[in-house]
Design a protein around this motif. Structure first.
Motif, PDB file in Angstrom:
ATOM      1  N   PHE A 239       0.821  -1.201   0.000  1.00 41.51           N
ATOM      2  CA  PHE A 239       0.000   0.000   0.000  1.00 41.51           C
ATOM      3  C   PHE A 239       0.860   1.259   0.000  1.00 41.51           C
ATOM      4  O   PHE A 239       0.496   2.280  -0.600  1.00 41.51           O
ATOM      5  CB  PHE A 239      -0.930  -0.006   1.213  1.00 41.51           C
ATOM      6  CG  PHE A 239      -2.074  -0.967   1.104  1.00 41.51           C
ATOM      7  CD1 PHE A 239      -3.144  -0.695   0.260  1.00 41.51           C
ATOM      8  CD2 PHE A 239      -2.061  -2.159   1.808  1.00 41.51           C
ATOM      9  CE1 PHE A 239      -4.194  -1.596   0.135  1.00 41.51           C
ATOM     10  CE2 PHE A 239      -3.101  -3.063   1.684  1.00 41.51           C
ATOM     11  CZ  PHE A 239      -4.178  -2.786   0.844  1.00 41.51           C
ATOM     12  N   THR A 240       1.999   1.200   0.649  1.00 41.75           N
ATOM     13  CA  THR A 240       2.892   2.364   0.662  1.00 41.75           C
ATOM     14  C   THR A 240       3.372   2.705  -0.745  1.00 41.75           C
ATOM     15  O   THR A 240       3.352   3.881  -1.162  1.00 41.75           O
ATOM     16  CB  THR A 240       4.104   2.080   1.574  1.00 41.75           C
ATOM     17  OG1 THR A 240       3.647   1.790   2.891  1.00 41.75           O
ATOM     18  CG2 THR A 240       5.036   3.286   1.615  1.00 41.75           C
ATOM     19  N   ILE A 241       3.790   1.684  -1.493  1.00 39.19           N
ATOM     20  CA  ILE A 241       4.249   1.913  -2.854  1.00 39.19           C
ATOM     21  C   ILE A 241       3.111   2.431  -3.732  1.00 39.19           C
ATOM     22  O   ILE A 241       3.291   3.327  -4.567  1.00 39.19           O
ATOM     23  CB  ILE A 241       4.843   0.618  -3.446  1.00 39.19           C
ATOM     24  CG1 ILE A 241       6.046   0.152  -2.614  1.00 39.19           C
ATOM     25  CG2 ILE A 241       5.249   0.824  -4.895  1.00 39.19           C
ATOM     26  CD1 ILE A 241       7.176   1.151  -2.539  1.00 39.19           C
ATOM     27  N   VAL A 242       1.908   1.891  -3.553  1.00 40.75           N
ATOM     28  CA  VAL A 242       0.754   2.352  -4.335  1.00 40.75           C
ATOM     29  C   VAL A 242       0.451   3.813  -4.040  1.00 40.75           C
ATOM     30  O   VAL A 242       0.226   4.622  -4.948  1.00 40.75           O
ATOM     31  CB  VAL A 242      -0.471   1.466  -4.039  1.00 40.75           C
ATOM     32  CG1 VAL A 242      -1.733   2.080  -4.641  1.00 40.75           C
ATOM     33  CG2 VAL A 242      -0.268   0.073  -4.590  1.00 40.75           C
ATOM     34  N   PHE A 243       0.455   4.194  -2.749  1.00 42.57           N
ATOM     35  CA  PHE A 243       0.148   5.582  -2.391  1.00 42.57           C
ATOM     36  C   PHE A 243       1.206   6.545  -2.933  1.00 42.57           C
ATOM     37  O   PHE A 243       0.880   7.633  -3.422  1.00 42.57           O
ATOM     38  CB  PHE A 243       0.047   5.717  -0.869  1.00 42.57           C
ATOM     39  CG  PHE A 243      -1.175   5.076  -0.294  1.00 42.57           C
ATOM     40  CD1 PHE A 243      -2.346   5.005  -1.022  1.00 42.57           C
ATOM     41  CD2 PHE A 243      -1.157   4.528   0.990  1.00 42.57           C
ATOM     42  CE1 PHE A 243      -3.481   4.408  -0.496  1.00 42.57           C
ATOM     43  CE2 PHE A 243      -2.277   3.929   1.516  1.00 42.57           C
ATOM     44  CZ  PHE A 243      -3.454   3.860   0.771  1.00 42.57           C
ATOM     45  N   ILE A 244       2.487   6.150  -2.859  1.00 42.35           N
ATOM     46  CA  ILE A 244       3.545   7.024  -3.384  1.00 42.35           C
ATOM     47  C   ILE A 244       3.428   7.142  -4.902  1.00 42.35           C
ATOM     48  O   ILE A 244       3.630   8.224  -5.481  1.00 42.35           O
ATOM     49  CB  ILE A 244       4.933   6.483  -2.979  1.00 42.35           C
ATOM     50  CG1 ILE A 244       5.107   6.562  -1.463  1.00 42.35           C
ATOM     51  CG2 ILE A 244       6.035   7.279  -3.670  1.00 42.35           C
ATOM     52  CD1 ILE A 244       6.421   6.001  -0.962  1.00 42.35           C
ATOM     53  N   SER A 245       3.067   6.058  -5.579  1.00 48.23           N
ATOM     54  CA  SER A 245       2.869   6.110  -7.035  1.00 48.23           C
ATOM     55  C   SER A 245       1.714   7.038  -7.391  1.00 48.23           C
ATOM     56  O   SER A 245       1.781   7.790  -8.378  1.00 48.23           O
ATOM     57  CB  SER A 245       2.610   4.711  -7.586  1.00 48.23           C
ATOM     58  OG  SER A 245       3.713   3.846  -7.323  1.00 48.23           O
ATOM     59  N   MET A 246       0.644   7.003  -6.594  1.00 47.49           N
ATOM     60  CA  MET A 246      -0.478   7.915  -6.823  1.00 47.49           C
ATOM     61  C   MET A 246      -0.049   9.359  -6.617  1.00 47.49           C
ATOM     62  O   MET A 246      -0.458  10.255  -7.365  1.00 47.49           O
ATOM     63  CB  MET A 246      -1.636   7.560  -5.895  1.00 47.49           C
ATOM     64  CG  MET A 246      -2.299   6.225  -6.212  1.00 47.49           C
ATOM     65  SD  MET A 246      -3.515   5.733  -4.978  1.00 47.49           S
ATOM     66  CE  MET A 246      -4.684   7.074  -5.106  1.00 47.49           C
ATOM     67  N   LEU A 247       0.796   9.601  -5.611  1.00 46.69           N
ATOM     68  CA  LEU A 247       1.318  10.954  -5.402  1.00 46.69           C
ATOM     69  C   LEU A 247       2.164  11.404  -6.586  1.00 46.69           C
ATOM     70  O   LEU A 247       2.101  12.574  -7.011  1.00 46.69           O
ATOM     71  CB  LEU A 247       2.143  10.998  -4.118  1.00 46.69           C
ATOM     72  CG  LEU A 247       1.371  11.070  -2.792  1.00 46.69           C
ATOM     73  CD1 LEU A 247       2.332  10.976  -1.619  1.00 46.69           C
ATOM     74  CD2 LEU A 247       0.569  12.366  -2.712  1.00 46.69           C
ATOM     75  N   LEU A 248       2.967  10.479  -7.122  1.00 47.63           N
ATOM     76  CA  LEU A 248       3.776  10.815  -8.289  1.00 47.63           C
ATOM     77  C   LEU A 248       2.905  11.205  -9.475  1.00 47.63           C
ATOM     78  O   LEU A 248       3.172  12.198 -10.166  1.00 47.63           O
ATOM     79  CB  LEU A 248       4.663   9.629  -8.663  1.00 47.63           C
ATOM     80  CG  LEU A 248       5.994   9.482  -7.923  1.00 47.63           C
ATOM     81  CD1 LEU A 248       6.630   8.139  -8.247  1.00 47.63           C
ATOM     82  CD2 LEU A 248       6.940  10.612  -8.276  1.00 47.63           C
ATOM     83  N   ALA A 249       1.869  10.400  -9.712  1.00 46.85           N
ATOM     84  CA  ALA A 249       0.981  10.699 -10.839  1.00 46.85           C
ATOM     85  C   ALA A 249       0.297  12.045 -10.657  1.00 46.85           C
ATOM     86  O   ALA A 249       0.183  12.832 -11.610  1.00 46.85           O
ATOM     87  CB  ALA A 249      -0.058   9.585 -10.985  1.00 46.85           C
ATOM     88  N   SER A 250      -0.149  12.346  -9.441  1.00 47.50           N
ATOM     89  CA  SER A 250      -0.807  13.643  -9.199  1.00 47.50           C
ATOM     90  C   SER A 250       0.179  14.789  -9.303  1.00 47.50           C
ATOM     91  O   SER A 250      -0.156  15.874  -9.799  1.00 47.50           O
ATOM     92  CB  SER A 250      -1.470  13.637  -7.823  1.00 47.50           C
ATOM     93  OG  SER A 250      -0.499  13.465  -6.803  1.00 47.50           O
TER      94      SER A 250
END
Length: 696
Positions: A239-250
C-alpha cells in the motif's frame, strides 16, 4: 415565425486580446485592397512602383531603405509559412541531439531567457489553481478516509502508544498542508510544490504501522499494539508503494516545468530508502534487496510520469510561442506602418515641396503596400493550432478586421425564418433572411465549437471579403456573436435556380443562353485566378452555380472549400465527380492549384453543351481507382449533341489528367468569346419540351 437574432456585445479582458485590439488600430487591418494579400512577387513589384511614384520627394538613399523594408516584410511572410516547423528549435531539449529524441525529449527551457520568464509567469496562476483544487479534494479525502478511519478503529485515545502518536501526527500534518493548499491567499512557486510533494511522501511513509513502530521504539511490541494483524500485514510495503505512485501521478499532473520535476525521479526513491533502510533487515519485507528493488520501481514510475508530463509541456510551450508570435507579428506590422508614414512625412526634401493630392494618394498607396498579408494569413488561417485562448484571440481579431473594414454586421440588423432553408453544406445551413429589411442569404453554422467554425469559415471569409465580380455572389458581411461564439455569413440572396436543378428539370436552353452561362462562369473563375495570390474556388460543380431568374445570369456560390494557390495551401475537400486525378490520389495532402478549377470547369462545359452528366454511369470507386493511376474517365459525347470539334477539343484539354496540359482560365474565356463570334459554339438545343424558368 420570424426569429430575431440578438446578441449582447461583451468585452474580452485577456491581455493578449487587448493587445491585439490595440494593435489593430490605424488601418492596420485595412486589407480589403488587393495589395493587402500580395505574394512575394507582387510585393517586390509594388516596391518598384512605389519608388517610381515617390522619387520626386525621396532621395536614392531613402529609396534603398524602402526596398530593404519591403524585402524584410517578404522574408517575415516566408518565415510565417514555416513557423510551425521552426518553433521547436527555440526550445532546449534533453537530449540535445535529435537522433536521440525519438526515444523521448524533455523540454528544459526556452533559448531566450526573457521568453522563459514570460512562460513561467503565465504558468504560475495555472499551478496555483491546480494546487488549490488538489488541496480541497485531498483534505476532504484525508480527513474522512484516513484520520477519522484510524481514530475510530485503531486509536485508543485513553491509552495512546508512541506508534499511534507518530501516525496521528503525520496525518494531522498532512491535513494542515491540505488546508494551506486550499487557501486562496497562498501563492505557491514550483519549489514550494516540490517541498509539498516531498512532505506528503514522508507522511505516507510515517503512517506505515511497522515503520511508525520502529520510529517510536516499539517495534518489539508491535504485535501487542496491533493484535488483530499478522506480521506480514504489518511489514508489507504494497500500500505504501501504491500511495507514493499515486502521489507521483498527481504531482506530474501539476503544471510544473520538467526541469524541476526531473528531481523527483531521484528524490522519491532517496526519501523511501532513508525511511526504510535503517529498519532491521530481517523484519522488512524481502530484506534489503527487496527495499532496493522497490526504490528502483519508484524511480521508474517517476521517469515514465516525467516523460508523459514532458509531452504536455512541449505542447504548452509551442502554444505559448504561437501566441507570442501572433502578438509580435501584429506589433511589427503596426510599427512598420508607422515607420513608413514617418519616413514619408519626414524623409529627405519632404519640407521643400508642397504635398499635392497625387502625392498624398501615392503616400497612402505606398504605406498600404507595406502592410504585408502576414497578419491576414494568421487571422483567417484555417489551420491555426492552439487551445481555446488562441481561438478566442483569432475570433476577436476577425471581428476587429470586420469592424475596421466596415463589413461587420450587428445581430440586431438580421432576421431569419428557420423554415426557409435554402440549402445545407459542410459548414452549416443557408436560410432566406432579412438584412435591414432586404432579402439576404444567411449562412448559419451547424458545427459545434469555436475552433470548428473558425476552421470552416476562415478561408471563405478571407476570400469573399475582397472579391467583387458580377458573376460571384455578393458578400455583405459577417455577424460575430461573441457570447455564443458563433459567426454568421450574410450574402446576396439570388432569386433563381441552381445549374444542377435547371438541367435535371428538363428546361429549354438555347445556344446563346448556354454560351452566356459558360462565359459568365469562366469569367468569374478567371477573375479569381487573376487575384494575387490566386483564389481557387475548390468545389466548382453545378450545385455551386446559381442562375438568376429571367436573365439566366450565372453566379458562383459557396466558397467554403476555397483557398489560395500558394505553397503550403492544401485542398480541404470537394466532390469526387468534379475533382482532377491529382487531387483524388493525394487526398487532403493535395496542394491548391488553379488547374483544379479548370478541370471542374471542363466537365461543367460538357454538362452545359450536352445536357448529360460527364460521368454518367461511372462509379466513384472506379473514378478513384483511375486517379491512383494518374488517369481520368474519358468524356462520352452523345451522338445527338451537335458540338463543334473546337469546343470538344477545349473541353478535352480542360479535363486532361495532366495539370500542366490544361489551359488557364483567361485562355479558356478567350476561346469561348472567339467561338461565339465565329459562330462555332454548339447550336444544340435541348431535347426536352420548352419550359419557362419562372414556372419552377
Amino acid at each position: 415565425m420570424v426569429i430575431q437574432i440578438g446578441v449582447r456585445q461583451s468585452h474580452s479582458s485577456g491581455v493578449l486580446v487587448s493587445k491585439m485590439q490595440s494593435s489593430a488600430d490605424d488601418a492596420l487591418f485595412n486589407t480589403d485592397n488587393n495589395n493587402s494579400n500580395n505574394t512575394d512577387d507582387a510585393l517586390e513589384s509594388g516596391a518598384a512602383d512605389s519608388e517610381d511614384g515617390s522619387s520626386a520627394v525621396q532621395s536614392s538613399d531613402f529609396d534603398s531603405i524602402e526596398v530593404t523594408h519591403r524585402v524584410s516584410v517578404v522574408k517575415e511572410d516566408d518565415a510565417f509559412q514555416d513557423m510551425y516547423e521552426d518553433l521547436p528549435d527555440r526550445i532546449h531539449f534533453f537530449p540535445e541531439r535529435k537522433r536521440w529524441q525519438v526515444l523521448g525529449r524533455i523540454p528544459l527551457r526556452f533559448k531566450q531567457d526573457e521568453m522563459e520568464q514570460a512562460f513561467l509567469k503565465e504558468q504560475l496562476p495555472k499551478l496555483n489553481r491546480v494546487v488549490r483544487i488538489s488541496g480541497r479534494i485531498g483534505t476532504f479525502l484525508g480527513l474522512v478516509f484516513a484520520l477519522l478511519y484510524d481514530l475510530v478503529l485503531y486509536y485508543n485515545l485513553m491509552d495512546m502508544r508512541r506508534t499511534h502518536l507518530i501516525q496521528l501526527s503525520a496525518q494531522c500534518f498532512a491535513f494542515v498542508l491540505g488546508l494551506m493548499m486550499s487557501s486562496v491567499r497562498m501563492n505557491f512557486t514550483e519549489d514550494a510544490v516540490l517541498a509539498l510533494y516531498c512532505s506528503f511522501v514522508m507522511v505516507v511513509l510515517m503512517t506505515h504501522r511497522y515503520r511508525a513502530a520502529y520510529m517510536g521504539g516499539e517495534i518489539e511490541i508491535i504485535a501487542e499494539i496491533y493484535p488483530d494483524l499478522s506480521l506480514a500485514a504489518l511489514t508489507t510495503e504494497s500500500f505504501t508503494i501504491v500511495f507514493i505512485s499515486m502521489l507521483l501521478a498527481s504531482f506530474y499532473a501539476f503544471p510544473v516545468r520538467c526541469k524541476r520535476g526531473m528531481f523527483m525521479i531521484a528524490t522519491t526513491p532517496i526519501i523511501y530508502l532513508a525511511f526504510t533502510l535503517p529498519m532491521p533487515a530481517e523484519k522488512t519485507e524481502g530484506g534489503k534487496s527487496r527495499v532496493c528493488e522497490m526504490a528502483v520501481n519508484l524511480a521508474a514510475v517517476a521517469l515514465f510520469c516525467s516523460i508523459g508530463r514532458s509531452n504536455v509541456e512541449v505542447a504548452d510551450r509551442l502554444e505559448f510561442l504561437r501566441r507570442q508570435l501572433l502578438e509580435a507579428t501584429v506589433t511589427k506590422e503596426k510599427t512598420l506602418r508607422f515607420a513608413a508614414e514617418h519616413e514619408v512625412e519626414q524623409g529627405p526634401f519632404s519640407s521643400q515641396r508642397p504635398r499635392t493630392a497625387e502625392a498624398s494618394s501615392s503616400r497612402d498607396a505606398d504605406v498600404q503596400s507595406r502592410t504585408s498579408h502576414t497578419v491576414s494569413s494568421i487571422i483567417f488561417s484555417t489551420v491555426l493550432p492552439g487551445g481555446l485562448k488562441l481561438q478566442k484571440l483569432q475570433f476577436q481579431a476577425m471581428r476587429q478586421v470586420a469592424v475596421r473594414d466596415q463589413w461587420n454586421i450587428e445581430a440586431a440588423h438580421l432576421q431569419h425564418s428557420p423554415h426557409l432553408r435554402l440549402g445545407e453544406g459542410g459548414y452549416g445551413a443557408v436560410f432566406h433572411g432579412q438584412y435591414l429589411g432586404t432579402d439576404a442569404a444567411l449562412k448559419v453554422p451547424l458545427v459545434d465549437g469555436l475552433g470548428a467554425q473558425l476552421h470552416a469559415l476562415g478561408g471563405e471569409l478571407r476570400a469573399l471579403r475582397r472579391i467583387r465580380h458580377p458573376n460571384i455572389v455578393s458578400f455583405y458581411g459577417a455577424c460575430f456573436m461573441e457570447e455564443e461564439g458563433r459567426i454568421i455569413l450574410v450574402e446576396e440572396f439570388i432569386q433563381g435556380l441552381k445549374l444542377a436543378v435547371v438541367f435535371s428539370s428538363r428546361l429549354f436552353l438555347g445556344a446563346g443562353k448556354r454560351h452566356d452561362i459558360l462565359k459568365g462562369t469562366c469569367s468569374a473563375i478567371a477573375y479569381l485566378h487573376g487575384q494575387n495570390p490566386a483564389i481557387v474556388q475548390g468545389d466548382l460543380k453545378p450545385d455551386n452555380v446559381m442562375l438568376e431568374t429571367g436573365s439566366m445570369k450565372p453566379k458562383l456560390i459557396d466558397f467554403g472549400l476555397s483557398g489560395f494557390a500558394k505553397p503550403g495551401s492544401l485542398v480541404m475537400g470537394g466532390t469526387t465527380s468534379w475533382q482532377p486525378p491529382e487531387v483524388l490520389s493525394a487526398g487532403r495532402s493535395a496542394s491548391m492549384a488553379c488547374s483544379t478549377d479548370i478541370f471542374a470547369f471542363g466537365r461543367l462545359m460538357f454538362l452545359v453543351m450536352t445536357d448529360e452528366l460527364p460521368l454518367k454511369g461511372v462509379l466513384p470507386a472506379d473514378v478513384i481507382r483511375l486517379a491512383m493511376l494518374g488517369e481520368a474517365p474519358g468524356l462520352c459525347w452523345p451522338a445527338q449533341a451537335t458540338v463543334h470539334p473546337t469546343f470538344q477539343l477545349l473541353c478535352s484539354r480542360c479535363t486532361s489528367p495532366s495539370p500542366s496540359a490544361r489551359p488557364d482560365a483567361e485562355e479558356v474565356l478567350q476561346e469561348l468569346i472567339e467561338g461565339a463570334a465565329s459562330k462555332t459554339f454548339p447550336g444544340c438545343e435541348s431535347m426536352f419540351e420548352p419550359t419557362k424558368l419562372t414556372e419552377l
